[in-house]
Structure formats: structure tokens, C-alpha cells
Design an enzyme around this catalytic site. Sequence first.
Site, PDB file in Angstrom:
ATOM      1  N   LYS A 199      49.062  49.060  38.301  1.00 13.31           N
ATOM      2  CA  LYS A 199      49.598  47.485  38.420  1.00 13.31           C
ATOM      3  C   LYS A 199      48.052  46.817  38.931  1.00 13.31           C
ATOM      4  CE  LYS A 199      52.369  44.325  38.988  1.00 13.31           C
ATOM      5  NZ  LYS A 199      51.364  43.523  37.972  1.00 13.31           N
TER       6      LYS A 199
ATOM      7  N   GLN B 191      42.032  47.385  43.775  1.00 16.30           N
ATOM      8  CA  GLN B 191      43.453  47.294  43.594  1.00 16.30           C
ATOM      9  C   GLN B 191      44.256  48.593  44.136  1.00 16.30           C
ATOM     10  OE1 GLN B 191      44.212  44.292  41.615  1.00 16.30           O
ATOM     11  NE2 GLN B 191      46.161  44.309  42.736  1.00 16.30           N
TER      12      GLN B 191
ATOM     13  N   LYS C 240      44.597  48.025  47.983  1.00 17.76           N
ATOM     14  CA  LYS C 240      45.526  46.806  48.219  1.00 17.76           C
ATOM     15  C   LYS C 240      47.083  47.235  47.860  1.00 17.76           C
ATOM     16  CE  LYS C 240      44.094  43.114  45.888  1.00 17.76           C
ATOM     17  NZ  LYS C 240      43.725  42.080  45.052  1.00 17.76           N
TER      18      LYS C 240
ATOM     19  N   LYS D 119      43.435  47.368  36.236  1.00 17.00           N
ATOM     20  CA  LYS D 119      42.842  45.916  36.100  1.00 17.00           C
ATOM     21  C   LYS D 119      42.520  45.875  34.700  1.00 17.00           C
ATOM     22  CE  LYS D 119      41.976  42.036  38.442  1.00 17.00           C
ATOM     23  NZ  LYS D 119      42.824  41.751  39.743  1.00 17.00           N
TER      24      LYS D 119
ATOM     25  N   ASP E  39      45.132  36.818  36.745  1.00 13.26           N
ATOM     26  CA  ASP E  39      43.968  36.845  37.541  1.00 13.26           C
ATOM     27  C   ASP E  39      42.952  35.674  37.331  1.00 13.26           C
ATOM     28  OD1 ASP E  39      42.590  38.749  39.848  1.00 13.26           O
ATOM     29  OD2 ASP E  39      40.896  37.977  38.371  1.00 13.26           O
TER      30      ASP E  39
ATOM     31  N   THR F 134      49.932  34.617  46.372  1.00  6.06           N
ATOM     32  CA  THR F 134      48.689  35.148  46.926  1.00  6.06           C
ATOM     33  C   THR F 134      48.262  34.033  47.930  1.00  6.06           C
ATOM     34  OG1 THR F 134      48.382  35.894  44.658  1.00  6.06           O
ATOM     35  CG2 THR F 134      46.440  35.960  45.938  1.00  6.06           C
TER      36      THR F 134
ATOM     37  N   ASN G  14      44.827  29.069  40.937  1.00  6.49           N
ATOM     38  CA  ASN G  14      45.931  29.279  41.644  1.00  6.49           C
ATOM     39  C   ASN G  14      46.034  29.853  43.132  1.00  6.49           C
ATOM     40  OD1 ASN G  14      47.903  32.403  42.079  1.00  6.49           O
ATOM     41  ND2 ASN G  14      48.943  30.390  41.307  1.00  6.49           N
TER      42      ASN G  14
ATOM     43  N   SER H 115      54.434  40.505  42.814  1.00  2.64           N
ATOM     44  CA  SER H 115      54.588  41.139  41.555  1.00  2.64           C
ATOM     45  C   SER H 115      55.414  42.372  41.600  1.00  2.64           C
ATOM     46  CB  SER H 115      53.363  41.637  40.773  1.00  2.64           C
ATOM     47  OG  SER H 115      52.755  40.490  40.174  1.00  2.64           O
TER      48      SER H 115
END
Length: 443
Positions: A89, A110, A113, A125, A165, A208, A239, A375
Site C-alpha cells: 500500500k 511506507q 508508517k 510506492k 502522492d 493527511t 493536498n 486509504s
Amino acid sequence: MSYVSRTLDELVKKNPHEPEFIQAATEVLESLAPVFDADPRYEEAGILERLVEPERQLMFRVPWMDDNGKVHVNRGYRVEFSSAIGPYKGGLRLHPSVNLGIIKFLGFEQIFKNSLTGLPIGGGKGGSDFDPKGKSDREIMAFCQSFMTELYRHIGASTDVPAGDIGVGGREIGYMFGQYKRITNRFEGVLTGKGITFGGSLARTEATGYGLLYLTQEMLRRNGRDIRGMKCSISGSGNVAIYAAEKAQALGAKVLTMSDSTGWIYDKDGIDLQAVKQIKEVNRQRLTEYIKYRPHSEYHAGKGVWNVPVDIALPCATQNELGAEDAKILIKNGCIAVAEGANMPSTLEATHFFLDGGVLFAPGKAANAGGVAVSALEMSQGSMRLSWSFEEVDARLKQIMVNICEQISDASEQYGFHNNFVIGANIAGFRKVADAMLSEGVI
Ligand code: NDP
Ligand code: 2IT
């Protein structure tokens, strides 16, 4: 030589042209030393050697035609880094600076995280060196369709679930989802950040930035401070930056700056977010336009947001945007907290200055985890074929960020460090992944 030093030496030898990946791995591995000292099982099982080598790395050609009929070729990437605790993911980045090393650093971050969110998602990613700036809608669609025409065979709702992203938002996810569905004839949750009319989650757009502020607020609260009335500098105007600014203002802080890759704005009365949204989300223009909405504000070309005296700094643009000199100035000006909305925006040197200077420092893998957390909630809603209200998703997001704050704080204390959230985030994120790897055998 220690296990960590040997693994890092080997990693540098194997990946000499990937400075960002080496930087990210160095920060994580150095934090983990006390864990290996306390438990030899990780070294015996080769956990580190396996963790720094992606399970799979895909690179592919992305040909597309511009509005004048000229053919262009970009390079596409998907790095499937770790599926120890769930399907791969992580987002897709479209920016001319993208290369394999950048995607690997992002994929590596990631893993930890995603583990910190407490949800069952592995790390991955992807992206491309395609530059979306100045492209027409049709050119963006042509690129996204071509990108997905290769990517579709590698991803799936239970295999690998990309998202946005830098350079990838709702528009791009929509085009990619459409192409995936057309090729596979399957309507499934293969991407997150989808529009709410076709399987997206409410509050994913805000997640985020809102999550960043929930974590910042909690980190301050645990240290006896209140965010209300504090001055805040934000970099970026995409974003993450926009919704960080929105929640900072809602919590009573004053946002003085925002930036893009050409310059930055300073508004002493607080940034007018409606103006920034109009410029960035609707018109897709540069921040130079801001002065037309707010004539008393200042626009400066180049870098400079970190020179403004503030209580809280929120880097929300890109990697290594905040260096040692910036950190020194922020500390000298009395900054008490830094929370990273972007991935690895502070250099290793800057990070050390913050930690040594007693600044409350929340690293990106903890502070910006709200995006991927929502997500994962989008994936859950997709599987159940139902959708939760904005308030319900937002409440879950807030709870997840408060939990992350507690986890990174507890892990830091457990290993004898007070408020070292770099060590705390790396150790807390690592443990769950490593324990899953121990159970799953040598794979
Ligand atoms: P956007 O594309 O929406 O916005 C990126 C912003 O950063 C823009 O203002 C952009 O300016 C600026 N920027 C990008 N590259 C550079 C550069 N090389 N130098 C200076 N400014 C730059 O991206 P996001 O807001 O989604 O992402 C921002 C950061 O947050 C990234 O590090 C991303 O990895 C991270 N992140 C994003 C999440 C998400 O859910 N979207 C989740 C977690 C982390 P310009 O428009 O001029 O290029
Ligand atoms: O860096 C990140 O966490 C993201 N870009 C979001 C990833 C996701 O899958 O939502």
C-alpha cells in the site's frame, strides 16, 4: 561491527546511486540498534537484510502522445517493498525528479508508517518521472491510461493498492481507475483516493493534513501546551499543505506562510485558504496569484518559509526541503514543535538539531500517516460495499493519530529516550513488521 553497521555498509555498496534511500534506511536502522541488542532473534532470522531489499521492483515504459501528436516516453515504477503485514500500500508520485532511489526511499518509509496506523497494510510506492505541470487534461489522461495499461497486471485489491502522492490527486486516480476497470472488467478497490461517487471515502482528501494536526495537537497536549493561538509556518500548497492549514486554523492556530516550487507567501493576518484553494485546486496556477486576492501580503521568489519566526513548523512539500541552517534558524526563533507532513522533508542533520535542541519533532512516518490510514478505511468500506459519514471517518482518523502519538512516545520512553519520536516511530513501526516476518518464515 554491529548488525546495523554491517547491514548499512552492504546497503550502501549495493545501492550507491540512491542517496535518498540510503538516508531513509540510515535513520531507521540506527534507531533500531537497541532492539537488536535486546533480542537476538531478529539478527538470527536476517530480518534487516530482508527488510531493506524490496520484495519486487517494477520498471516499465510509459509511452503517450501530446496534443501536437508528438510521442513521449516516461519511465514508470512500482516498488512492492514489504507484504509482511498486508497487501502493498502506498502512493504514486508524478514528478520529473522521480527515479528508483526516490521510490525506494518512499516505499521503505511506507512500511513503518503503515505499521504505525495499526491497520493491515504492507509497504509500496510507485510513480513516474512524468511532469504534470503545464499539461492539458487530455495529456494527463493519456499518460494515466498508458501508465495503468502496464501497472494493472501487478496490482489488485488484495495484492497492491496504489493511491496519490505528489502530482497525483483525484483527477489522476479517476483516470487510472477507469483504465483499470476497462482492462480487467473488475470494479474493485484497487486504488484509494477515488471519487466519492465511485468507491472513494469521505475525508480521504483532508486526511493527511487533518491527521498531521491531530498528531501535532496531541503531541503538544501531552507536553502541557495548547495549539490555540500559536503561529505556524507551512511549506507546500498541495493536498497535504492545504488541509494542514485548514485544520490548523480550525484549531485556533495562525498560519503565516505557504509555498510552491517557485516561491512562498507570507500573510501576517493568516493565510486566506479560500484564495489558495481557488489558485491551486481549481485554477492550477502558481502562488504568485495570491497577492491579487490579498494585496497586503508578501510574495518572495525562491526558498524562505523557515526564516519566519513561528511556534510550529509544518514542512508539507517534499524531501530534504528543510536543512541544518533552516533548523538552526527555527530553533533560534523559538520554534517548539516540528511535524512532518511531507515524507523526509528534514535532512538527517536538521533532524539531529531539532532533537538536540529540545524541539518536539514528529517524523513523517508518524505525522503524515493519516492519509494512508484513511486509504485503509477506504479499502474497508469498499470491501463491505458501504460508506461511512465524514464525521465517522474523521473520528476514526483522529483516534488513529492519537494512538500513533501514544505508541511513538511509549516506545521512546521504553528504550530510555524522552520525547525522541524518531526512535519511537522507527521502533514501534518496526516491531510489528519484524514479528510478522519471524512468524512467516524465511521468505
Ligand atoms: P501535491 O502534488 O498536492 O503538492 C506538492 C506541493 O509541494 C506543491 O506545492 C509543490 O509545488 C511542492 N513541491 C513539490 N516538489 C517540490 C520541490 N522539489 N521543491 C519545492 N516544492 C515542491 O503533493 P502532496 O501534498 O500530496 O504531497 C506533499 C508531500 O506529502 C510529499 O512529500 C508526499 O510524499 C507527502 N505525503 C502525501 C500524502 C497524501 O496523501 N497526498 C500522504 C503522506 C505524505 P509545485 O506545485 O510548484 O510543484
Ligand atoms: O506517503 C503516503 O503515505 C501517501 N502518499 C499516501 C499513500 C496511500 O496509500 O494513501
